[in-house]
Scaffold this motif. Structure first.
Motif, PDB file in Angstrom:
ATOM      1  N   LEU A   1      23.072  64.763  66.618  1.00  6.17           N
ATOM      2  CA  LEU A   1      23.131  63.978  65.392  1.00  6.17           C
ATOM      3  C   LEU A   1      23.773  62.614  65.605  1.00  6.17           C
ATOM      4  O   LEU A   1      24.017  61.890  64.647  1.00  6.17           O
ATOM      5  CB  LEU A   1      23.910  64.759  64.325  1.00  6.17           C
ATOM      6  CG  LEU A   1      23.374  66.157  64.010  1.00  6.17           C
ATOM      7  CD1 LEU A   1      24.254  66.841  62.980  1.00  6.17           C
ATOM      8  CD2 LEU A   1      21.936  66.083  63.529  1.00  6.17           C
ATOM      9  N   GLU A   2      24.027  62.249  66.859  1.00  7.01           N
ATOM     10  CA  GLU A   2      24.675  60.965  67.125  1.00  7.01           C
ATOM     11  C   GLU A   2      23.722  59.803  66.865  1.00  7.01           C
ATOM     12  O   GLU A   2      24.103  58.785  66.295  1.00  7.01           O
ATOM     13  CB  GLU A   2      25.172  60.925  68.572  1.00  7.01           C
ATOM     14  CG  GLU A   2      25.940  59.653  68.905  1.00  7.01           C
ATOM     15  CD  GLU A   2      26.466  59.646  70.326  1.00  7.01           C
ATOM     16  OE1 GLU A   2      27.195  58.700  70.673  1.00  7.01           O
ATOM     17  OE2 GLU A   2      26.142  60.586  71.089  1.00  7.01           O
ATOM     18  N   TYR A   3      22.460  59.949  67.287  1.00  6.33           N
ATOM     19  CA  TYR A   3      21.444  58.919  67.079  1.00  6.33           C
ATOM     20  C   TYR A   3      20.386  59.477  66.125  1.00  6.33           C
ATOM     21  O   TYR A   3      19.698  60.443  66.457  1.00  6.33           O
ATOM     22  CB  TYR A   3      20.786  58.530  68.401  1.00  6.33           C
ATOM     23  CG  TYR A   3      21.689  57.769  69.342  1.00  6.33           C
ATOM     24  CD1 TYR A   3      21.639  56.377  69.420  1.00  6.33           C
ATOM     25  CD2 TYR A   3      22.590  58.442  70.169  1.00  6.33           C
ATOM     26  CE1 TYR A   3      22.456  55.674  70.289  1.00  6.33           C
ATOM     27  CE2 TYR A   3      23.417  57.748  71.041  1.00  6.33           C
ATOM     28  CZ  TYR A   3      23.347  56.364  71.097  1.00  6.33           C
ATOM     29  OH  TYR A   3      24.160  55.675  71.959  1.00  6.33           O
ATOM     30  N   THR A   4      20.258  58.871  64.955  1.00  6.83           N
ATOM     31  CA  THR A   4      19.308  59.369  63.961  1.00  6.83           C
ATOM     32  C   THR A   4      18.494  58.222  63.367  1.00  6.83           C
ATOM     33  O   THR A   4      18.970  57.087  63.273  1.00  6.83           O
ATOM     34  CB  THR A   4      20.023  60.107  62.815  1.00  6.83           C
ATOM     35  OG1 THR A   4      20.887  59.187  62.128  1.00  6.83           O
ATOM     36  CG2 THR A   4      20.842  61.278  63.339  1.00  6.83           C
ATOM     37  N   ALA A   5      17.275  58.543  62.979  1.00  3.31           N
ATOM     38  CA  ALA A   5      16.406  57.579  62.290  1.00  3.31           C
ATOM     39  C   ALA A   5      15.865  58.241  61.034  1.00  3.31           C
ATOM     40  O   ALA A   5      15.246  59.306  61.109  1.00  3.31           O
ATOM     41  CB  ALA A   5      15.264  57.134  63.195  1.00  3.31           C
ATOM     42  N   GLN A   6      16.112  57.628  59.900  1.00  2.00           N
ATOM     43  CA  GLN A   6      15.623  58.146  58.629  1.00  2.00           C
ATOM     44  C   GLN A   6      14.421  57.316  58.192  1.00  2.00           C
ATOM     45  O   GLN A   6      14.547  56.123  57.919  1.00  2.00           O
ATOM     46  CB  GLN A   6      16.737  58.115  57.582  1.00  2.00           C
ATOM     47  CG  GLN A   6      17.905  59.024  57.938  1.00  2.00           C
ATOM     48  CD  GLN A   6      19.029  58.971  56.923  1.00  2.00           C
ATOM     49  OE1 GLN A   6      19.018  58.146  56.022  1.00  2.00           O
ATOM     50  NE2 GLN A   6      20.003  59.850  57.073  1.00  2.00           N
ATOM     51  N   ILE A   7      13.265  57.963  58.137  1.00  2.00           N
ATOM     52  CA  ILE A   7      12.006  57.292  57.821  1.00  2.00           C
ATOM     53  C   ILE A   7      11.559  57.704  56.425  1.00  2.00           C
ATOM     54  O   ILE A   7      11.554  58.892  56.090  1.00  2.00           O
ATOM     55  CB  ILE A   7      10.903  57.670  58.837  1.00  2.00           C
ATOM     56  CG1 ILE A   7      11.426  57.564  60.278  1.00  2.00           C
ATOM     57  CG2 ILE A   7       9.669  56.813  58.627  1.00  2.00           C
ATOM     58  CD1 ILE A   7      11.857  56.192  60.683  1.00  2.00           C
TER      59      ILE A   7
ATOM     60  N   GLY B   1       7.504  62.353  51.644  1.00  2.00           N
ATOM     61  CA  GLY B   1       7.419  61.044  52.273  1.00  2.00           C
ATOM     62  C   GLY B   1       8.551  60.701  53.215  1.00  2.00           C
ATOM     63  O   GLY B   1       8.627  59.562  53.689  1.00  2.00           O
ATOM     64  N   SER B   2       9.424  61.654  53.513  1.00  2.00           N
ATOM     65  CA  SER B   2      10.609  61.346  54.320  1.00  2.00           C
ATOM     66  C   SER B   2      10.764  62.312  55.486  1.00  2.00           C
ATOM     67  O   SER B   2      10.308  63.455  55.438  1.00  2.00           O
ATOM     68  CB  SER B   2      11.871  61.399  53.452  1.00  2.00           C
ATOM     69  OG  SER B   2      11.785  60.490  52.378  1.00  2.00           O
ATOM     70  N   ILE B   3      11.426  61.815  56.528  1.00  2.00           N
ATOM     71  CA  ILE B   3      11.747  62.646  57.682  1.00  2.00           C
ATOM     72  C   ILE B   3      12.937  62.021  58.405  1.00  2.00           C
ATOM     73  O   ILE B   3      13.109  60.799  58.400  1.00  2.00           O
ATOM     74  CB  ILE B   3      10.545  62.777  58.647  1.00  2.00           C
ATOM     75  CG1 ILE B   3      10.856  63.772  59.770  1.00  2.00           C
ATOM     76  CG2 ILE B   3      10.159  61.423  59.223  1.00  2.00           C
ATOM     77  CD1 ILE B   3       9.662  64.085  60.654  1.00  2.00           C
ATOM     78  N   THR B   4      13.774  62.869  58.992  1.00  2.00           N
ATOM     79  CA  THR B   4      14.876  62.413  59.828  1.00  2.00           C
ATOM     80  C   THR B   4      14.573  62.779  61.272  1.00  2.00           C
ATOM     81  O   THR B   4      14.291  63.941  61.574  1.00  2.00           O
ATOM     82  CB  THR B   4      16.208  63.047  59.398  1.00  2.00           C
ATOM     83  OG1 THR B   4      16.508  62.648  58.055  1.00  2.00           O
ATOM     84  CG2 THR B   4      17.344  62.591  60.307  1.00  2.00           C
ATOM     85  N   LEU B   5      14.607  61.784  62.149  1.00  2.00           N
ATOM     86  CA  LEU B   5      14.369  61.993  63.570  1.00  2.00           C
ATOM     87  C   LEU B   5      15.680  61.832  64.331  1.00  2.00           C
ATOM     88  O   LEU B   5      16.558  61.070  63.918  1.00  2.00           O
ATOM     89  CB  LEU B   5      13.335  60.994  64.094  1.00  2.00           C
ATOM     90  CG  LEU B   5      11.975  61.010  63.398  1.00  2.00           C
ATOM     91  CD1 LEU B   5      11.067  59.937  63.988  1.00  2.00           C
ATOM     92  CD2 LEU B   5      11.316  62.374  63.507  1.00  2.00           C
ATOM     93  N   ILE B   6      15.803  62.547  65.436  1.00  2.00           N
ATOM     94  CA  ILE B   6      17.021  62.480  66.237  1.00  2.00           C
ATOM     95  C   ILE B   6      16.667  62.197  67.692  1.00  2.00           C
ATOM     96  O   ILE B   6      15.603  62.591  68.177  1.00  2.00           O
ATOM     97  CB  ILE B   6      17.839  63.786  66.136  1.00  2.00           C
ATOM     98  CG1 ILE B   6      16.986  64.990  66.566  1.00  2.00           C
ATOM     99  CG2 ILE B   6      18.371  63.981  64.729  1.00  2.00           C
ATOM    100  CD1 ILE B   6      17.741  66.306  66.548  1.00  2.00           C
ATOM    101  N   LEU B   7      17.563  61.500  68.359  1.00  2.00           N
ATOM    102  CA  LEU B   7      17.393  61.197  69.777  1.00  2.00           C
ATOM    103  C   LEU B   7      18.069  62.289  70.595  1.00  2.00           C
ATOM    104  O   LEU B   7      19.234  62.622  70.366  1.00  2.00           O
ATOM    105  CB  LEU B   7      18.004  59.835  70.103  1.00  2.00           C
ATOM    106  CG  LEU B   7      17.944  59.378  71.565  1.00  2.00           C
ATOM    107  CD1 LEU B   7      16.502  59.155  71.996  1.00  2.00           C
ATOM    108  CD2 LEU B   7      18.762  58.105  71.759  1.00  2.00           C
TER     109      LEU B   7
END
Length: 281
Positions: free
Chosen positions: A40-46, A86-92
């Motif tokens: 959860l350190e790097y996240t992108a909320q689309i 319409g939303s998604i959370t992506l993680i590195l």
């Protein structure tokens, strides 16, 4: 007989608490979820919306533009990019985190929905940019609005070649300030993303053109125009850009998208005179 039965119950009751080596609280303390918090350190909320009314289009799909392996995943740690409202959370993946302040971990995705123009989005992670908030706006292909024109046209093919010269005009209407043309020469052949020659009976061309002064332009342009990170003399700086125009041209033969041509095509785009540089013209 009753005394013996009561004695057995008493023994059972006294044995049960001592049968566990740890109390319930101790067991709960030892329970592990199996989730690495580093994920959860790097996240992108689309969040993907309709450009015009802000609603969520039906049947949105989000697919990576390349095979990134397990480098970027959904919030459950899976290679599944299904959206919810319409939303998604992506993680590195922590194994792929940036190793230096100047290293950028970049991922391209394609967002699409039936009836809408496809949008490409780029997710960049750096040590100083661990949380990415990215609104994505899709433009409807047939909805006419102020400052925006959409054109769909066909050209006849002879096998894999364009049969005759074709000129497609776009943007020529009262609600648009600028216009333009696309010119494709007879004999031009069309290829897909793998470099394979496409053939069919018709070439379908979709054009979306937006005036530079349209307030929605900054939303529809991939990545936006503000707070762009650029390199200057080896150091990073944030800059903003002012758009001169936006024109999207998509071509298809059947259900195959055209990605290349056997010869160049000519695109003429009018620039708003109010945006001319007085020094350079």
């Amino acid at each position: 007989m009753k005394k013996i039965f009561l004695l057995m119950m008493l023994i059972a009751v006294t044995i049960i608490p001592t049968a566990c080596e740890k109390t319930p609280n101790e067991i709960a303390d030892d329970f592990k979820l199996g989730l690495d918090v580093n994920f959860l350190e790097y996240t992108a909320q689309i969040e993907i919306k309709d450009l015009e009314d802000g609603t969520y289009p039906n049947n949105i799909t989000l697919v990576p533009a390349a095979d990134y392996g397990t480098s970027i995943l959904n919030s459950a740690g899976k290679k599944n990019y299904n959206l919810s409202e319409g939303s998604i959370t992506l993680i590195l993946n922590p194994a792929d985190r940036p190793q230096s302040p100047n290293e950028i971990k970049s991922f391209d995705f394609i967002a699409s929905a039936p009836g809408y123009q496809t949008a490409k989005l780029k997710i960049n992670f750096t040590e100083n940019n661990k949380t990415v908030q990215m609104p994505v706006y899709l433009l409807h292909k047939t909805r006419e609005t102020e400052g925006i024109s959409t054109v769909s046209d066909n050209a006849e093919l002879s096998g894999s070649q364009l049969k005759e010269n074709k000129t497609i005009r776009f943007g020529k209407k009262s609600s648009k300030q600028t216009d333009g043309t696309i010119e494709v020469k007879a004999g031009t052949e069309f290829l897909n993303g793998s470099g394979e020659l496409l053939s069919g009976s018709l070439l379908n061309v979709e054009v979306i053109d937006m005036d530079a002064n349209t307030v929605k332009l900054s939303k529809i342009f991939p990545g936006g125009f503000t707070n762009q990170s650029v390199l200057k003399n080896g150091s990073r700086a944030d800059k903003s850009f002012l758009p001169m125009s936006y024109t999207s041209i998509n071509m298809y033969i059947g259900n195959q998208e055209v990605k290349d041509f056997s010869q160049s095509i000519k695109v003429n785009m009018e620039i708003d005179k109010n945006l001319y540089n007085p020094n350079t013209g």
